[in-house]
Write a protein that holds these residues in place. Sequence first.
Motif, PDB file in Angstrom:
ATOM      1  N   ALA A   1       0.818  -1.216   0.000  1.00  0.00           N
ATOM      2  CA  ALA A   1       0.000   0.000   0.000  1.00  0.00           C
ATOM      3  C   ALA A   1       0.848   1.261   0.000  1.00  0.00           C
ATOM      4  CB  ALA A   1      -0.940   0.003   1.205  1.00  0.00           C
ATOM      5  N   THR A   2       2.078   1.192   0.511  1.00  0.00           N
ATOM      6  CA  THR A   2       2.935   2.386   0.530  1.00  0.00           C
ATOM      7  C   THR A   2       3.374   2.804  -0.867  1.00  0.00           C
ATOM      8  OG1 THR A   2       4.934   1.046   0.870  1.00  0.00           O
ATOM      9  CG2 THR A   2       3.802   1.859   2.839  1.00  0.00           C
ATOM     10  N   SER A   3       3.180   1.941  -1.872  1.00  0.00           N
ATOM     11  CA  SER A   3       3.514   2.323  -3.247  1.00  0.00           C
ATOM     12  C   SER A   3       2.398   3.121  -3.907  1.00  0.00           C
ATOM     13  CB  SER A   3       3.818   1.075  -4.093  1.00  0.00           C
ATOM     14  OG  SER A   3       2.655   0.266  -4.237  1.00  0.00           O
ATOM     15  N   ALA A   4       1.246   3.229  -3.243  1.00  0.00           N
ATOM     16  CA  ALA A   4       0.140   4.031  -3.765  1.00  0.00           C
ATOM     17  C   ALA A   4       0.373   5.505  -3.429  1.00  0.00           C
ATOM     18  CB  ALA A   4      -1.184   3.560  -3.171  1.00  0.00           C
ATOM     19  N   PRO A   5      -0.262   6.414  -4.165  1.00  0.00           N
ATOM     20  CA  PRO A   5      -0.109   7.847  -3.857  1.00  0.00           C
ATOM     21  C   PRO A   5      -0.624   8.166  -2.459  1.00  0.00           C
ATOM     22  CG  PRO A   5      -1.130   7.521  -6.013  1.00  0.00           C
ATOM     23  CD  PRO A   5      -1.130   6.191  -5.339  1.00  0.00           C
TER      24      PRO A   5
ATOM     25  N   ARG B   1      -3.546   5.349   0.217  1.00  0.00           N
ATOM     26  CA  ARG B   1      -2.876   4.160   0.767  1.00  0.00           C
ATOM     27  C   ARG B   1      -3.823   3.488   1.761  1.00  0.00           C
ATOM     28  NH1 ARG B   1       3.185   6.786   1.793  1.00  0.00           N
ATOM     29  NH2 ARG B   1       3.646   7.130  -0.436  1.00  0.00           N
ATOM     30  N   ARG B   2      -4.285   2.328   1.398  1.00  0.00           N
ATOM     31  CA  ARG B   2      -5.372   1.729   2.169  1.00  0.00           C
ATOM     32  C   ARG B   2      -5.248   0.214   2.189  1.00  0.00           C
ATOM     33  NH1 ARG B   2      -8.880   3.516  -0.865  1.00  0.00           N
ATOM     34  NH2 ARG B   2     -10.055   1.742  -1.690  1.00  0.00           N
ATOM     35  N   VAL B   3      -5.526  -0.362   3.350  1.00  0.00           N
ATOM     36  CA  VAL B   3      -5.661  -1.809   3.511  1.00  0.00           C
ATOM     37  C   VAL B   3      -7.045  -2.069   4.086  1.00  0.00           C
ATOM     38  CG1 VAL B   3      -4.856  -3.869   4.739  1.00  0.00           C
ATOM     39  CG2 VAL B   3      -3.190  -2.208   3.857  1.00  0.00           C
ATOM     40  N   GLU B   4      -7.790  -2.960   3.438  1.00  0.00           N
ATOM     41  CA  GLU B   4      -9.134  -3.305   3.909  1.00  0.00           C
ATOM     42  C   GLU B   4      -9.154  -4.774   4.316  1.00  0.00           C
ATOM     43  OE1 GLU B   4     -11.921  -2.414   0.837  1.00  0.00           O
ATOM     44  OE2 GLU B   4     -11.426  -0.264   0.767  1.00  0.00           O
TER      45      GLU B   4
ATOM     46  N   THR C   1      -4.437  -1.193  -1.756  1.00  0.00           N
ATOM     47  CA  THR C   1      -4.039  -0.384  -2.906  1.00  0.00           C
ATOM     48  C   THR C   1      -2.536  -0.529  -3.097  1.00  0.00           C
ATOM     49  OG1 THR C   1      -3.718   1.556  -1.496  1.00  0.00           O
ATOM     50  CG2 THR C   1      -5.893   1.275  -2.497  1.00  0.00           C
ATOM     51  N   GLY C   2      -2.010   0.072  -4.145  1.00  0.00           N
ATOM     52  CA  GLY C   2      -0.575  -0.024  -4.422  1.00  0.00           C
ATOM     53  C   GLY C   2      -0.319  -0.791  -5.697  1.00  0.00           C
ATOM     54  N   LEU C   3       0.916  -0.765  -6.164  1.00  0.00           N
ATOM     55  CA  LEU C   3       1.299  -1.379  -7.433  1.00  0.00           C
ATOM     56  C   LEU C   3       0.880  -2.841  -7.493  1.00  0.00           C
ATOM     57  CD1 LEU C   3       2.820  -0.895 -10.110  1.00  0.00           C
ATOM     58  CD2 LEU C   3       4.889  -1.707  -8.942  1.00  0.00           C
TER      59      LEU C   3
ATOM     60  N   ASP D   1       1.583   6.341   6.328  1.00  0.00           N
ATOM     61  CA  ASP D   1       0.250   6.933   6.157  1.00  0.00           C
ATOM     62  C   ASP D   1      -0.738   5.961   5.530  1.00  0.00           C
ATOM     63  OD1 ASP D   1       0.842   9.574   7.196  1.00  0.00           O
ATOM     64  OD2 ASP D   1       2.011   9.900   5.363  1.00  0.00           O
ATOM     65  N   VAL D   2      -0.658   4.716   5.941  1.00  0.00           N
ATOM     66  CA  VAL D   2      -1.580   3.694   5.446  1.00  0.00           C
ATOM     67  C   VAL D   2      -2.744   3.581   6.420  1.00  0.00           C
ATOM     68  CG1 VAL D   2      -1.883   1.278   4.802  1.00  0.00           C
ATOM     69  CG2 VAL D   2       0.294   2.437   4.344  1.00  0.00           C
ATOM     70  N   ASP D   3      -3.958   3.628   5.900  1.00  0.00           N
ATOM     71  CA  ASP D   3      -5.161   3.476   6.712  1.00  0.00           C
ATOM     72  C   ASP D   3      -5.614   2.024   6.648  1.00  0.00           C
ATOM     73  OD1 ASP D   3      -7.267   4.084   8.334  1.00  0.00           O
ATOM     74  OD2 ASP D   3      -8.448   5.151   6.814  1.00  0.00           O
ATOM     75  N   VAL D   4      -5.718   1.387   7.798  1.00  0.00           N
ATOM     76  CA  VAL D   4      -6.172  -0.004   7.869  1.00  0.00           C
ATOM     77  C   VAL D   4      -7.626  -0.003   8.314  1.00  0.00           C
ATOM     78  CG1 VAL D   4      -5.801  -2.271   8.896  1.00  0.00           C
ATOM     79  CG2 VAL D   4      -3.846  -0.772   8.427  1.00  0.00           C
TER      80      VAL D   4
END
Length: 619
Positions: free
Chosen positions: A41-45, A49-52, A69-71, A214-217
């Motif tokens: 997710a840290t590769s996303a803008p 940056r999100r983990v669900e 999210t992320g590459l 800054d990833v939101d879980v």
Amino acid sequence: MNELVTKIRVHNEDFFVASTIERCPKSMMLRELVKNALEAATSAPLGSRRVEINACLVNGVRKLRIWNTGLGMNAEELFRMCDIASSIGKMQGLDGNFGMGAKVASLPSNHHGVRYRSCRDGRVSEVLLGKRNGVYGRVLRRDPLTGEPSAVVDVTDAVKIEGGETASDWTEVVLLGNRESQDTVADPYDGNPKVPKWWLQLGLQLRFFQIHGDVDVLIGPDLHDLPGVRSFIPMARIVGESFARWDTVQVADGVKVHFGHDPIHPERSDVNASFKDSFSRGISLAGLLYADEIYEVRMWGGWTSEAPNYGISSHARHVSLLVELADDYPVQPEGYRQFLRYKNGAQDQVRMMDFAAMVRANHPDWLREMMRSASPDQALIGSVKQQLEKLIAALGLKRLRPQFRSPPQAPKPPAPVSEKVQAPAPVQPPVQPKAESDTKPTASKPPEDKAKEPPAPKESLEKVEDFEEMPELLLLRSPQEVADRNLRYRAARFYPESHQLYVNLLYPSVQQLVEQLVVLAPLKASPVLVGAAARAAAENALVLRLGRAVVYGLAKRNAAEGWSEAEKKQVLSSEVLTLIADDLPLAFAAAKDFFDQRITQIAREAAESRPAFEEMGAA
């Protein structure tokens, strides 16, 4: 080509893969899957940056889904990612990514399948890992585009029909379990082991101290008891926002110790003040903190019963303790990341107890004062103390104490999460024992040949002879104190690390002795005063004989022959001390003498004070 050796190869590949997977602890599954998702997710803008973590339906059955999210990965990358010791876009090395985390940790509990989907440039590829006919691998299925059996299939159209997005990259893992009918949200390990409803929040909090990048879980409603989707709250945020104190002591060798105080909840006695809901449960804990992950976790009764080893004689239900090791401290996670090992020497497992003396020497002032204020019974302790000190002197009891050497200095670790840093106590720090994730092009990083030398092994310490000190006596009178020390069915517990003896004054033999003494009192004596005298006598007798037993047990510690190390420990066990407490005839004579002295004193005081005499006569 290497001209000096011929490579060692895997002869039985199926056996090697199966043994690698099936030896992995099931409990590591959540850590590995979430760690992968966080890193990807840290590769996303920023801002997306999100983990669900939630539930999805597969053939009408709930399955646990982790999406980030992320590459994303294309079909070829997704295929390669499924191999052991393979990862996409990461450096491999013993200090970092091992390349066998999530898939290895997930398959022991998901023979039916682990479904990977990844969206890259608008196309969604899917792989199903599982176990078929005793072999782990990619399950062959018909590709809807080619009609041919394939390990990787294109499911772009299916995802669109399901309402999934393809405009941006993402990756998803769905756990299908061991059976098609298995609900992997409520029962991720197929009943072995069983888990509570809040297993996921607690599992994340007890592993990930803080979340970076800054990833939101986000956790879906199927995984907690609150309405709607909720953000995961890591422990770093809880201690920073909800604890009354969170202080740090920086010590000299790349270690710092965090002490937290979470007072009792103002409305509930079973939780601490930080309790809000299932995302902040208001519990105390202890553990090792390394690279923002927690190892060796203790909580609830497991922590309160061990706390005396760290000099925390009271209030452990409200005190949390984390020993943080700097990133360059000479340790590394073992292969499955379940625990830490020292890099050099015998590569022993790193234990919390390795740092017990360091913790005891560096208590913050507020903790010392809190424990001092919780130490009543000084009169009883003083009486017993004098007799035990005489016994120790008569036995000439000595012990060998380690002469600690200072371990090598380490660069200063990152800034602490704490709000206050206290200087370390002026003592030498203790000597320590001897010493993956899946998902940009893969490069190899060889392990460093020269790791920083860890502290010397314990066996190499010089020892000096010193006179033994009397154990500290701590008397437990409340049911909660007794339960915290795991003494509900025991009379006492001796902690050799902190040299403390905890005595359960609620143990049944105390009341039994009280009842035997009360009937011996003069008929005209006040029942209230007689009862108090009998209880004082019974408690004194219990504490004294348990204290004497510990002193004699310590005397066996330096026995040159006839006693094995296991036997020397056993004589100081809680079980042996409990048997001594059960022997009432052994205690009766001394208890009666003490009781008679108290009754004589009561009678003398009554004769000197008419009001007191009349009170006794009226009773």
